[in-house]
Design an enzyme around this catalytic site. Structure first.
Site, PDB file in Angstrom:
ATOM      1  N   GLY A  22      84.907 -13.866 -37.421  1.00  0.00           N
ATOM      2  CA  GLY A  22      86.281 -13.916 -36.935  1.00  0.00           C
ATOM      3  C   GLY A  22      87.013 -15.185 -37.342  1.00  0.00           C
ATOM      4  O   GLY A  22      88.239 -15.181 -37.470  1.00  0.00           O
TER       5      GLY A  22
ATOM      6  N   GLU B 114      88.262 -14.493 -40.727  1.00  0.00           N
ATOM      7  CA  GLU B 114      89.328 -13.483 -40.609  1.00  0.00           C
ATOM      8  C   GLU B 114      90.612 -14.093 -40.061  1.00  0.00           C
ATOM      9  O   GLU B 114      91.718 -13.741 -40.497  1.00  0.00           O
ATOM     10  CB  GLU B 114      88.840 -12.348 -39.700  1.00  0.00           C
ATOM     11  CG  GLU B 114      87.668 -11.610 -40.319  1.00  0.00           C
ATOM     12  CD  GLU B 114      87.043 -10.598 -39.381  1.00  0.00           C
ATOM     13  OE1 GLU B 114      86.561 -11.019 -38.296  1.00  0.00           O
ATOM     14  OE2 GLU B 114      87.024  -9.410 -39.699  1.00  0.00           O
TER      15      GLU B 114
ATOM     16  N   GLU C  88      78.676 -10.791 -40.092  1.00  0.00           N
ATOM     17  CA  GLU C  88      78.513  -9.709 -39.107  1.00  0.00           C
ATOM     18  C   GLU C  88      77.354  -8.780 -39.435  1.00  0.00           C
ATOM     19  O   GLU C  88      76.702  -8.251 -38.535  1.00  0.00           O
ATOM     20  CB  GLU C  88      79.803  -8.884 -38.993  1.00  0.00           C
ATOM     21  CG  GLU C  88      80.948  -9.603 -38.299  1.00  0.00           C
ATOM     22  CD  GLU C  88      81.823 -10.398 -39.254  1.00  0.00           C
ATOM     23  OE1 GLU C  88      81.410 -10.644 -40.412  1.00  0.00           O
ATOM     24  OE2 GLU C  88      82.921 -10.791 -38.834  1.00  0.00           O
TER      25      GLU C  88
ATOM     26  N   ALA D  81      83.818 -14.563 -33.710  1.00  0.00           N
ATOM     27  CA  ALA D  81      84.037 -14.054 -32.358  1.00  0.00           C
ATOM     28  C   ALA D  81      82.906 -14.599 -31.483  1.00  0.00           C
ATOM     29  O   ALA D  81      81.869 -15.024 -31.997  1.00  0.00           O
ATOM     30  CB  ALA D  81      84.025 -12.529 -32.367  1.00  0.00           C
TER      31      ALA D  81
HETATM   32  N1  CAA Z   1      79.658 -17.268 -30.577  1.00  0.00           N
HETATM   33  C1  CAA Z   1      79.205 -17.925 -29.505  1.00  0.00           C
HETATM   34  N2  CAA Z   1      78.549 -19.089 -29.602  1.00  0.00           N
HETATM   35  C2  CAA Z   1      78.360 -19.620 -30.826  1.00  0.00           C
HETATM   36  C3  CAA Z   1      78.820 -18.975 -31.985  1.00  0.00           C
HETATM   37  C4  CAA Z   1      79.508 -17.733 -31.835  1.00  0.00           C
HETATM   38  N3  CAA Z   1      80.000 -17.062 -32.879  1.00  0.00           N
HETATM   39  N4  CAA Z   1      78.461 -19.718 -33.061  1.00  0.00           N
HETATM   40  C5  CAA Z   1      77.826 -20.778 -32.585  1.00  0.00           C
HETATM   41  N5  CAA Z   1      77.746 -20.746 -31.227  1.00  0.00           N
HETATM   42  C6  CAA Z   1      77.135 -21.695 -30.321  1.00  0.00           C
HETATM   43  C7  CAA Z   1      75.619 -21.620 -30.382  1.00  0.00           C
HETATM   44  O1  CAA Z   1      75.156 -20.565 -29.574  1.00  0.00           O
HETATM   45  C8  CAA Z   1      75.231 -22.964 -29.848  1.00  0.00           C
HETATM   46  O2  CAA Z   1      75.371 -22.956 -28.438  1.00  0.00           O
HETATM   47  P1  CAA Z   1      74.146 -23.466 -27.494  1.00  0.00           P
HETATM   48  O3  CAA Z   1      74.029 -24.921 -27.821  1.00  0.00           O
HETATM   49  O4  CAA Z   1      74.636 -23.166 -26.134  1.00  0.00           O
HETATM   50  O5  CAA Z   1      72.957 -22.670 -27.922  1.00  0.00           O
HETATM   51  C9  CAA Z   1      76.333 -23.872 -30.401  1.00  0.00           C
HETATM   52  O6  CAA Z   1      77.429 -23.019 -30.729  1.00  0.00           O
HETATM   53  C10 CAA Z   1      75.933 -24.616 -31.659  1.00  0.00           C
HETATM   54  O7  CAA Z   1      75.463 -23.659 -32.588  1.00  0.00           O
HETATM   55  P2  CAA Z   1      74.091 -23.843 -33.419  1.00  0.00           P
HETATM   56  O8  CAA Z   1      73.099 -24.594 -32.607  1.00  0.00           O
HETATM   57  O9  CAA Z   1      73.698 -22.504 -33.939  1.00  0.00           O
HETATM   58  O10 CAA Z   1      74.621 -24.788 -34.606  1.00  0.00           O
HETATM   59  P3  CAA Z   1      73.996 -24.908 -36.074  1.00  0.00           P
HETATM   60  O11 CAA Z   1      74.671 -26.080 -36.699  1.00  0.00           O
HETATM   61  O12 CAA Z   1      72.510 -24.865 -36.024  1.00  0.00           O
HETATM   62  O13 CAA Z   1      74.464 -23.557 -36.825  1.00  0.00           O
HETATM   63  C11 CAA Z   1      76.046 -21.826 -37.474  1.00  0.00           C
HETATM   64  C12 CAA Z   1      75.835 -23.314 -37.098  1.00  0.00           C
HETATM   65  C13 CAA Z   1      75.370 -21.512 -38.813  1.00  0.00           C
HETATM   66  C14 CAA Z   1      77.549 -21.599 -37.582  1.00  0.00           C
HETATM   67  C15 CAA Z   1      75.433 -20.922 -36.380  1.00  0.00           C
HETATM   68  O14 CAA Z   1      75.899 -21.358 -35.128  1.00  0.00           O
HETATM   69  C16 CAA Z   1      75.778 -19.475 -36.510  1.00  0.00           C
HETATM   70  O15 CAA Z   1      75.206 -18.769 -37.348  1.00  0.00           O
HETATM   71  N6  CAA Z   1      76.710 -18.970 -35.648  1.00  0.00           N
HETATM   72  C17 CAA Z   1      77.081 -17.576 -35.614  1.00  0.00           C
HETATM   73  C18 CAA Z   1      77.980 -17.194 -36.754  1.00  0.00           C
HETATM   74  C19 CAA Z   1      78.295 -15.739 -36.696  1.00  0.00           C
HETATM   75  O16 CAA Z   1      77.426 -14.858 -36.767  1.00  0.00           O
HETATM   76  N7  CAA Z   1      79.600 -15.401 -36.587  1.00  0.00           N
HETATM   77  C20 CAA Z   1      80.071 -14.036 -36.595  1.00  0.00           C
HETATM   78  C21 CAA Z   1      80.330 -13.603 -35.195  1.00  0.00           C
HETATM   79  S1  CAA Z   1      80.687 -11.892 -35.143  1.00  0.00           S
HETATM   80  C22 CAA Z   1      82.339 -11.756 -35.456  1.00  0.00           C
HETATM   81  O17 CAA Z   1      83.015 -12.719 -35.727  1.00  0.00           O
HETATM   82  C23 CAA Z   1      82.908 -10.358 -35.347  1.00  0.00           C
HETATM   83  C24 CAA Z   1      84.255 -10.191 -35.939  1.00  0.00           C
HETATM   84  O18 CAA Z   1      84.429  -9.702 -37.069  1.00  0.00           O
HETATM   85  C25 CAA Z   1      85.452 -10.564 -35.212  1.00  0.00           C
END
Ligand code: CAA
Length: 252
Positions: free
Chosen positions: A112, A115, A135, A69
């Site tokens: 998400g 999921e 999460e 998400a």
């Molecule tokens: N939402 C919004 N933006 C996101 C995102 C997310 N879930 N995941 C990555 N991005 C964005 C980052 O903020 C970044 O944007 P900026 O350049 O503007 O800062 C861009 O995508 C690239 O990301 P990274 O620089 O972090 O890339 P990386 O290769 O270093 O890492 C990653 C990749 C490990 C996937 C890391 O991005 C990460 O941990 N992302 C979050 C994953 C996460 O926690 N997902 C769960 C979300 S909660 C959810 O989904 C609730 C539910 O049950 C529905």
């Protein structure tokens, strides 16, 4: 052909009977924002009602199927807002589609994203795919069905491990666990090939097959078997069954 313009997804027909939907927020690793999901639901519904289309493929980029998400959209949300508006409730719309949906997963399928893949009927993954429910690291829990569908897919202990630790699993591990159908190179081509094959079958029996398999999640065994048999009986009233090809296997 495709009249609708989208900002967060790309919609195409790699074969005349298949709709391919590609998430298109590369800079956010295809984070599933509300606008993206509204577009996805609209494109899915269009494909589901289009008589020419027999199956649907969902995919992201090489780097990310979807990284979850949209965290930026979520971070300032308050309880009253998410509760009153039933935040993420509309994610479930895709599970009510009649036609099969195949997820072609490369790279991150987190939160998400994982999921969403689990809501599809079949998951194919490239060797680069990584699945996880991170999460817990954000002080929340899965909200798109992960805690429930993972238990069905991989059992309680493994589901609990993923949900409590946030650990990512590789495509190979997900395959061993039976979470996905298989690992393959050229995952989008393979998914489109599979979708084209499915689309070549009788649409009524495909729809019925999807419905009865999904019923196994909801029903007791006795109810499920009854539902399967009644649905099976019903197919004898279709033209497809009358035209159905029967192959005689010749013993040598
Ligand atoms: N939402 C919004 N933006 C996101 C995102 C997310 N879930 N995941 C990555 N991005 C964005 C980052 O903020 C970044 O944007 P900026 O350049 O503007 O800062 C861009 O995508 C690239 O990301 P990274 O620089 O972090 O890339 P990386 O290769 O270093 O890492 C990653 C990749 C490990 C996937 C890391 O991005 C990460 O941990 N992302 C979050 C994953 C996460 O926690 N997902 C769960 C979300 S909660 C959810 O989904 C609730 C539910 O049950 C529905």
């Amino acid at each position: 052909l495709m009249s609708t313009q989208y900002e967060n997804i790309l919609v195409s027909n790699p074969s005349p009977s298949v709709t391919l939907i590609t998430f298109n927020r590369p800079k956010a690793l295809n984070a599933l924002s509300t606008p993206l999901f509204l577009e996805l639901n609209r494109a899915l519904s269009e494909a589901d009602t289009d008589q020419k289309i027999g199956a649907i493929v969902l995919t992201g980029s090489e780097k990310a199927f979807a990284a979850g998400a949209d965290i930026k959209e979520m971070k300032d949300k308050e309880f009253a807002d998410v509760y009153k508006n039933n935040f993420l409730e509309n994610w479930g719309e895709m599970t009510r589609l009649k036609k099969p949906v195949i997820a072609a997963v490369s790279g991150y399928a987190l939160g998400g994203g994982c999921e969403l893949a689990l809501m599809c009927d079949i998951i194919l993954a490239s060797p680069t795919a990584k699945f996880g429910q991170p999460e817990i690291n954000l002080g929340i829990i899965p909200g798109g069905g992960g805690s429930q569908r993972l238990v069905h897919a991989i059992g309680k202990s493994r589901a609990m491990e993923l949900v409590l630790t946030g650990r990512q699993v590789t495509a190979q591990e997900a395959e061993q666990w039976g979470m996905i159908s298989r690992v393959t190179e050229n995952v989008v081509d393979e998914a489109v090939k599979m979708a084209t094959d499915i689309a070549s079958k009788g649409q009524i029996s495909v729809q019925a097959a999807k419905e009865v398999v999904n019923a196994a999640y909801e029903l007791t065994l006795a109810e499920g078997l009854r539902f399967e048999r009644r649905t099976f009986h019903g197919l004898f009233a279709t033209k497809d069954q009358k035209e159905g090809k029967f192959f005689v296997v010749v013993q040598v």
